[in-house]
Design a protein around this motif. Sequence first.
Motif, PDB file in Angstrom:
ATOM      1  N   GLU A  99       0.693 -16.260 114.923  1.00  0.00           N
ATOM      2  CA  GLU A  99       1.854 -16.347 114.037  1.00  0.00           C
ATOM      3  C   GLU A  99       1.504 -16.033 112.575  1.00  0.00           C
ATOM      4  N   LYS A 125      -0.560 -13.837 111.389  1.00  0.00           N
ATOM      5  CA  LYS A 125      -1.070 -12.489 111.181  1.00  0.00           C
ATOM      6  C   LYS A 125       0.048 -11.466 111.340  1.00  0.00           C
ATOM      7  N   THR A 126      -0.095 -10.336 110.633  1.00  0.00           N
ATOM      8  CA  THR A 126       0.811  -9.209 110.792  1.00  0.00           C
ATOM      9  C   THR A 126       0.048  -8.046 111.426  1.00  0.00           C
ATOM     10  N   ASP A 152      -2.499  -6.766 109.021  1.00  0.00           N
ATOM     11  CA  ASP A 152      -3.683  -7.624 108.901  1.00  0.00           C
ATOM     12  C   ASP A 152      -4.731  -7.255 109.949  1.00  0.00           C
ATOM     13  N   LEU A 207       6.110  -7.782 120.170  1.00  0.00           N
ATOM     14  CA  LEU A 207       6.599  -7.840 118.795  1.00  0.00           C
ATOM     15  C   LEU A 207       8.123  -7.908 118.730  1.00  0.00           C
ATOM     16  N   ARG A 243       9.560 -10.811 117.046  1.00  0.00           N
ATOM     17  CA  ARG A 243       9.489 -10.850 115.580  1.00  0.00           C
ATOM     18  C   ARG A 243      10.160  -9.587 115.046  1.00  0.00           C
ATOM     19  N   GLU A 287       9.305  -7.895 111.535  1.00  0.00           N
ATOM     20  CA  GLU A 287       8.005  -7.238 111.503  1.00  0.00           C
ATOM     21  C   GLU A 287       8.006  -5.985 112.368  1.00  0.00           C
ATOM     22  N   GLN A 288       8.705  -6.030 113.492  1.00  0.00           N
ATOM     23  CA  GLN A 288       8.795  -4.854 114.357  1.00  0.00           C
ATOM     24  C   GLN A 288       9.462  -3.696 113.620  1.00  0.00           C
ATOM     25  N   ASP A 295       9.771  -3.273 110.383  1.00  0.00           N
ATOM     26  CA  ASP A 295       8.941  -2.847 109.260  1.00  0.00           C
ATOM     27  C   ASP A 295       7.816  -1.940 109.729  1.00  0.00           C
ATOM     28  N   PHE A 296       7.180  -2.283 110.861  1.00  0.00           N
ATOM     29  CA  PHE A 296       6.077  -1.457 111.338  1.00  0.00           C
ATOM     30  C   PHE A 296       6.586  -0.084 111.783  1.00  0.00           C
TER      31      PHE A 296
END
Length: 259
Positions: A88, A90-91, A94, A152, A155, A158-159, A161-162
């Motif tokens: 949780e 970490k991205t 990271d 992912l 989340r 974050e998904q 954004d990536f």
Amino acid sequence: MPTPLESQTLRAFPGLHFFEDRDFDRALFFGRETEIKQLTERIIAEDLTVLFGKSGDGKTSLINAGLKPRLRELGYLPVRARLFNLPENKTPLDVLYQTLAEEAQAHGLTLPADWQRATLWETFFALQPTAENKLKPIVLILDQFEELFTLLAARPTEQEDFITQLADLVRGRLPEAVRENYRSQLAALPANSIEGRKLEQVLYGTAAANMRLVLSLREDYLAFLNNLGKRIPKVFASRYRLASLSIEQARLAIAHPPQ
């Protein structure tokens, strides 16, 4: 004679585990020479390559024990990363930055002090090889890429954004926030300064990082790439299917390691 511990460690076959990128495993990896050659040629020729195949057909072993050594021989720095099976705190970035640092250190490369940036585009643009930094072109191999759509998905911020950052990287497109920052820096510099000309070249010239990208995933998740098609058109351009071992390849893979 090997000790009992060495006897347990030095096995001719990894069993359910995949081959690692280490001398012992590379010496035992047989039967995939044609695939290594074909895939290496495709990666060098294309900015983005999709490697897919059935679960258990050896994609990770091929990457570790076959593809990475071959790419290093040709002057590249291959980096295999599994980014989406995360704790949780970490991205994906990271994990990527840690993996990049470890791979560079393992092969005697010193990364620039400020290479870890806020976006993928900035990071890989900062890692472009020059005569001064003596870096090597990076081949980033995102293994188990289907986990972007499965693990992912829990989340979603974050998904998203990536995916946005990956699209910017592949298309050589400056992230909008980066573009605005560069414009502000340019406006504050004297006319015709060296720094200003460099910023102008990035803003108005080519913005593609000198790197290659490989997405490796199970073929039953290949349709999930359709979700990326509009944002990363190149995702459909170069695909390589890893088939199951033929009878002759299986014979090589079984007979040679014990020898």
